[in-house]
Structure formats: C-alpha cells, structure tokens
Design an enzyme around this catalytic site. Structure first.
Site, PDB file in Angstrom:
ATOM      1  N   HIS A  63       0.810  -1.151  -0.114  1.00 42.96           N
ATOM      2  CA  HIS A  63       0.136   0.004  -0.049  1.00 42.96           C
ATOM      3  C   HIS A  63       0.838   1.255   0.001  1.00 42.96           C
ATOM      4  O   HIS A  63       0.452   2.215  -0.816  1.00 42.96           O
ATOM      5  CB  HIS A  63      -0.906  -0.077   1.154  1.00 42.96           C
ATOM      6  CG  HIS A  63      -1.923  -1.452   1.213  1.00 42.96           C
ATOM      7  ND1 HIS A  63      -2.254  -1.443   2.345  1.00 42.96           N
ATOM      8  CD2 HIS A  63      -2.121  -2.104   0.223  1.00 42.96           C
ATOM      9  CE1 HIS A  63      -3.149  -2.747   2.117  1.00 42.96           C
ATOM     10  NE2 HIS A  63      -2.990  -2.995   1.236  1.00 42.96           N
ATOM     11  N   HIS A 212      -9.130  -2.033  -4.883  1.00 43.07           N
ATOM     12  CA  HIS A 212      -7.972  -2.381  -4.103  1.00 43.07           C
ATOM     13  C   HIS A 212      -7.122  -3.173  -4.757  1.00 43.07           C
ATOM     14  O   HIS A 212      -5.890  -3.242  -4.436  1.00 43.07           O
ATOM     15  CB  HIS A 212      -8.706  -2.786  -2.749  1.00 43.07           C
ATOM     16  CG  HIS A 212      -7.612  -3.092  -1.893  1.00 43.07           C
ATOM     17  ND1 HIS A 212      -6.920  -2.163  -1.180  1.00 43.07           N
ATOM     18  CD2 HIS A 212      -6.628  -4.093  -1.522  1.00 43.07           C
ATOM     19  CE1 HIS A 212      -5.732  -2.468  -0.226  1.00 43.07           C
ATOM     20  NE2 HIS A 212      -5.854  -3.854  -0.430  1.00 43.07           N
ATOM     21  N   ASP A 216      -2.982  -2.786  -5.207  1.00 45.58           N
ATOM     22  CA  ASP A 216      -2.263  -3.812  -4.728  1.00 45.58           C
ATOM     23  C   ASP A 216      -1.059  -3.838  -6.035  1.00 45.58           C
ATOM     24  O   ASP A 216      -0.071  -4.073  -5.899  1.00 45.58           O
ATOM     25  CB  ASP A 216      -2.806  -5.208  -4.489  1.00 45.58           C
ATOM     26  CG  ASP A 216      -3.195  -5.234  -3.048  1.00 45.58           C
ATOM     27  OD1 ASP A 216      -2.857  -4.271  -2.125  1.00 45.58           O
ATOM     28  OD2 ASP A 216      -3.980  -6.041  -2.601  1.00 45.58           O
ATOM     29  N   HIS A 239      -0.341 -11.181  -5.115  1.00 41.32           N
ATOM     30  CA  HIS A 239       1.063 -10.612  -4.865  1.00 41.32           C
ATOM     31  C   HIS A 239       2.060 -11.365  -5.642  1.00 41.32           C
ATOM     32  O   HIS A 239       2.797 -11.044  -6.257  1.00 41.32           O
ATOM     33  CB  HIS A 239       1.117 -10.639  -3.519  1.00 41.32           C
ATOM     34  CG  HIS A 239       0.117  -9.508  -2.675  1.00 41.32           C
ATOM     35  ND1 HIS A 239       0.142  -8.153  -2.860  1.00 41.32           N
ATOM     36  CD2 HIS A 239      -0.765  -9.919  -1.649  1.00 41.32           C
ATOM     37  CE1 HIS A 239      -0.548  -7.851  -2.099  1.00 41.32           C
ATOM     38  NE2 HIS A 239      -1.147  -8.625  -1.348  1.00 41.32           N
TER      39      HIS A 239
END
Length: 255
Positions: A63, A212, A216, A239
C-alpha cells in the site's frame, strides 16, 4: 523527516515508518540493513508482499508503494522502518498519500515495454502489451452477492481513484488466517469485511474490492524499479502473480 506509526495488519504489532530524503533509488532500512524496493528483494508473497535482505525483513509494503506510484515518487527516498511490517493505517493508500504530501514528486521517465509479457497462476493471469502510455485493466470474480464480477480501467478511470480502496476479506477466513499467524491486526477500522451475504462495515465505493486489487498491483509492480509504458491487463491478480511480472520488468531495466 516525516514519521507515521500504527499497527501491522498481520502481526498486530506497532510499527513506525520514517521518510528521509536520500539520493539514489527508493529503499527501506530495517535494523541498519538497507533493502531495495525491488522485486528481486521479495522473500514472501503470502497475503502480502515482504522484502528482505541479510536477515532483515519488512512485510506489507504494497500500500505504501502504491502511494509512491500514485505520487510519482521513484527515487531520492529512504524509508526507515521499526517493526515487522508497514502499518496498515486505514487499509488503503489514502493516509500514506497524506503523509507523503510534503515530499515532492521525483519521477523517472517511463520505459517502453519492448515485447508482450504474460504470467499465469491457477485462474489468474497478467498480460502486459506495448502501448504509447500506461494503461491498466483489472478484473475480479468472487461468488458473493455484493462483489461478483468487477472491472476497473484507467483510462477512463483515474489511477488516483484507487487510493481510498481498503483491503478486504471474508469473515469465514479469519480463524484460519490467524492460525497461520496472519490478520492479527485486522479490524473493521482497516479492513472491509464480508459475511456470506453482506458486509460488516460499509464499502466506501460499490467497486471498492477491484479498486483495491488495482492498488495492490501498482504497489507490487512498483518493485520493477521504474514505470513502464504499456497496457497491463490483470485478471484475478495476486501478490505472487504481480511480483512475478515485476521481476520480469526489473530484468528489462537498462544496465
């Protein structure tokens, strides 16, 4: 110097971040060890992105790095961290952007993407194609009545629109996550929490989850070390998938 403190999303421990202007590429300093903000320094991608070097680690960097992307701050910054991970704050990049406001942008010229790239993971994939400017298309699919299939594109949307989108999760997963040593700092103050049919707290936006995921992506791909011109299409990103692409992009940097 700018200082920000808070608890970590996963550790639940208090952490402090200090921003120091410093020549050279953006990097972290943990216990006297400097860790480059590069994909080659990623040591873990389980539920967050963790950097490490010489035994030092710092988790949940995505973030803050997303805020650096949005601010176009790519060099001249040392991020000193006390604690195991970056504070989660409100779960988005909004408070990081406020903290970084006194610092000037420090851009790098975006690099051309020389060829298409594609990375895959289970049902997720990212396709990066050469384009005259940076473009981002992100899609998600969740079997939940308030989420379902969602898409965010920039343009026409502005990248800045992802800044206030908070991390999100499902109440049914909380016990299992905590058994793995994760989500000990998660709360309704920093996480949008979904039950089977609704949410425990109000979304800021109807498409907050996909925004969001876009945040990311920006934070993880910041670890390429420079911005690239290209059209990035992300479906069901993670991720690990983001970092795999960032490693490929890092390999394209000029020597």
């Amino acid at each position: 110097m700018i200082e920000v403190s808070g608890i970590g999303l996963h550790s639940g421990e208090r952490a402090t971040v200090r921003f120091h202007p410093a020549e050279g590429p953006v990097r972290f300093r943990v216990g006297g060890v400097e860790i480059p903000a590069r994909a080659s320094a990623v040591v873990d991608t389980l539920r967050c992105t963790t950097l490490g070097a010489q035994g030092a680690r710092v988790a949940t960097v995505e973030h803050l790095l997303g805020a650096l992307w949005l601010k176009n701050l790519w060099q001249g910054l040392l991020v000193e961290v006390e604690g195991p991970e970056i504070p989660i704050l409100d779960g988005s990049a909004r408070e990081w952007l406020r903290a970084l406001e006194p610092l000037p942008a420090n851009p790098l010229e975006p690099l051309p993407l020389p060829r298409p790239l594609r990375v895959l993971e289970d049902q997720g994939q990212i396709v990066a194609e050469p384009a005259p400017e940076f473009r981002l298309s992100v899609t998600i699919t969740f079997k939940h009545p308030l989420i379902g299939y969602r898409r965010f594109e920039s343009p026409p949307g502005r990248l800045a629109e992802v800044a206030e989108a908070r991390t999100f999760g499902f109440l049914r997963d909380l016990e299992a996550l905590r058994a793995q040593g994760l989500a000990h700092g998660a709360s309704l103050e920093n996480t949008l929490v979904y039950t089977e049919t609704s949410s425990l707290n109000a979304p800021r936006l109807p498409d907050e989850p996909v925004r969001h995921k876009a945040l990311d992506f920006l934070g993880d791909v910041y670890l390429a070390g420079a911005p690239f011109r290209g059209h990035f299409t992300v479906h069901r990103g993670s991720h690990r998938l983001h970092v795999e692409l960032a490693r490929a992009l890092e390999g394209l940097l000029p020597a």
